[in-house]
Design a protein around this motif. Structure first.
Motif, mmCIF file in Angstrom:
data_model
loop_
_atom_site.group_PDB
_atom_site.id
_atom_site.type_symbol
_atom_site.label_atom_id
_atom_site.label_comp_id
_atom_site.label_asym_id
_atom_site.label_seq_id
_atom_site.Cartn_x
_atom_site.Cartn_y
_atom_site.Cartn_z
ATOM 1 N N ALA A 158 4.365 12.348 -7.036
ATOM 2 C CA ALA A 158 4.032 13.181 -8.458
ATOM 3 C C ALA A 158 3.384 14.357 -8.111
ATOM 4 O O ALA A 158 3.478 15.458 -8.879
ATOM 5 N N LEU A 159 2.505 14.406 -7.116
ATOM 6 C CA LEU A 159 1.910 15.655 -6.556
ATOM 7 C C LEU A 159 3.079 16.601 -6.397
ATOM 8 O O LEU A 159 3.202 17.897 -6.582
ATOM 9 N N ARG A 160 4.282 16.359 -5.569
ATOM 10 C CA ARG A 160 5.115 17.231 -5.388
ATOM 11 C C ARG A 160 6.314 17.521 -6.560
ATOM 12 O O ARG A 160 6.512 18.774 -6.496
ATOM 13 N N VAL A 161 6.218 16.584 -7.344
ATOM 14 C CA VAL A 161 6.918 16.946 -8.636
ATOM 15 C C VAL A 161 6.162 17.777 -9.287
ATOM 16 O O VAL A 161 6.749 19.070 -9.855
ATOM 17 N N ARG A 162 4.801 17.912 -9.568
ATOM 18 C CA ARG A 162 3.825 18.901 -10.271
ATOM 19 C C ARG A 162 4.261 20.108 -9.499
ATOM 20 O O ARG A 162 4.077 21.336 -10.151
ATOM 21 N N ALA A 186 0.849 -1.269 -0.015
ATOM 22 C CA ALA A 186 -0.026 -0.029 0.098
ATOM 23 C C ALA A 186 1.062 1.220 0.110
ATOM 24 O O ALA A 186 0.493 2.370 -0.535
ATOM 25 N N PHE A 187 1.963 1.290 0.512
ATOM 26 C CA PHE A 187 2.983 2.257 0.692
ATOM 27 C C PHE A 187 3.423 2.735 -0.620
ATOM 28 O O PHE A 187 3.660 3.963 -0.993
ATOM 29 N N ILE A 188 3.912 1.872 -1.748
ATOM 30 C CA ILE A 188 4.402 2.179 -2.825
ATOM 31 C C ILE A 188 3.332 3.063 -3.589
ATOM 32 O O ILE A 188 3.774 4.201 -4.244
ATOM 33 N N PRO A 189 2.220 2.510 -4.155
ATOM 34 C CA PRO A 189 1.251 3.662 -4.846
ATOM 35 C C PRO A 189 0.936 4.837 -3.999
ATOM 36 O O PRO A 189 0.936 5.825 -4.798
#
Length: 261
Positions: A143-147, A133-136
């Protein structure tokens, strides 16, 4: 039966042997039963020799077979011992590999807990305790932080380009084409702005001196003139009201010299 036995006995009558040696004479009588005993003994010996030969041949063949089986058994035992040693070595290597994998799993578990703890501390959110569950969850947060970082970079780039366009309008230069060339472009523009500022400062000083001289000729003293107003007292055209005297040093950048003025 008796006639046959009598016929056999009749073939061995008593026989006499005379042995002479010089004047001595010896007489030997070979009786029937002596002859029969000798013949039977010889026949028995011959039969025993034949049986013993056959038995010896049989035993020798059996002994060769046993020796061959023994040699085969020894070879099989040696092969079994070698295989057993190889199996023991493989078992030891497998045990070592298993221990290494267990140690690696412990290290990965420790690293996972560190990543999970750091992620929870940075994001201020509860992190899943299960790896599946941690990986996804981590991929989504990443992805949110990269965006967010990309958006911040885009906003910063837009701000830098807007500031560059404003400086270009003031300096009369063409604005930079991309954010990668802003640094070199600002260096060139800063030199021109510094020269223009210094030229303007010197012109203002000359104007100030000229106006002061002209007013001094018309008035005996500066008192009572607009220059005596507190708003203009201690005014320096280069640095503003109450500013320090003009200092020009060639070993400092223009923005270091004028940033506090």
């Amino acid at each position: 039966m008796q006639s046959t036995l009598q016929k056999i006995i009749a073939r061995f009558p008593e026989r006499s042997f005379v042995v002479r040696s010089g004047s001595d004479t010896r007489y030997f009588v070979l009786k029937t039963w002596h002859q029969l005993f000798g013949v039977i003994s010889f026949a028995t010996l011959l039969l025993w020799t034949g049986v013993a030969s056959v038995g010896f041949s049989w035993n020798h063949s059996a002994r060769l077979t046993v020796e061959q089986q023994l040699a085969t058994t020894i070879e099989e035992n040696q092969a079994f011992i070698a295989q057993l040693e190889s199996d023991q070595k493989n078992a030891y290597e497998l045990r070592q590999a298993f221990d290494d994998e267990v140690q690696k799993n412990r290290q990965w578990s420790s690293r996972f807990e560190q990543i999970r703890s750091l992620s929870g501390g940075v994001l201020n959110e509860a992190t899943p305790s299960n790896v599946a569950a941690f990986i996804p969850w981590f991929e989504g947060q990443l992805a949110l932080r990269v965006r967010a970082v990309e958006q911040a970079n885009e906003d910063l780039t837009e701000l830098v380009m807007d500031m560059s366009e404003s400086v270009a309008e003031i300096s009369g230069h063409r604005p930079p084409e991309s954010v990668e060339t802003v640094g070199a472009w600002l260096t060139d523009v800063a030199g021109d702005l510094t020269e223009a500022y210094e030229t303007q400062s010197r012109a203002m000083e000359v104007l100030h001196d000229s106006m002061t001289a002209a007013l001094s000729k018309g008035f005996a003293t500066i008192d009572g003139t607009p220059l005596a107003d507190p708003e203009f007292a201690g005014f320096s055209p280069s640095f503003g009201t109450g500013g320090p005297s003009l200092e020009i040093a060639s070993d400092h950048h223009v923005f270091e010299r004028f940033q506090d003025r």
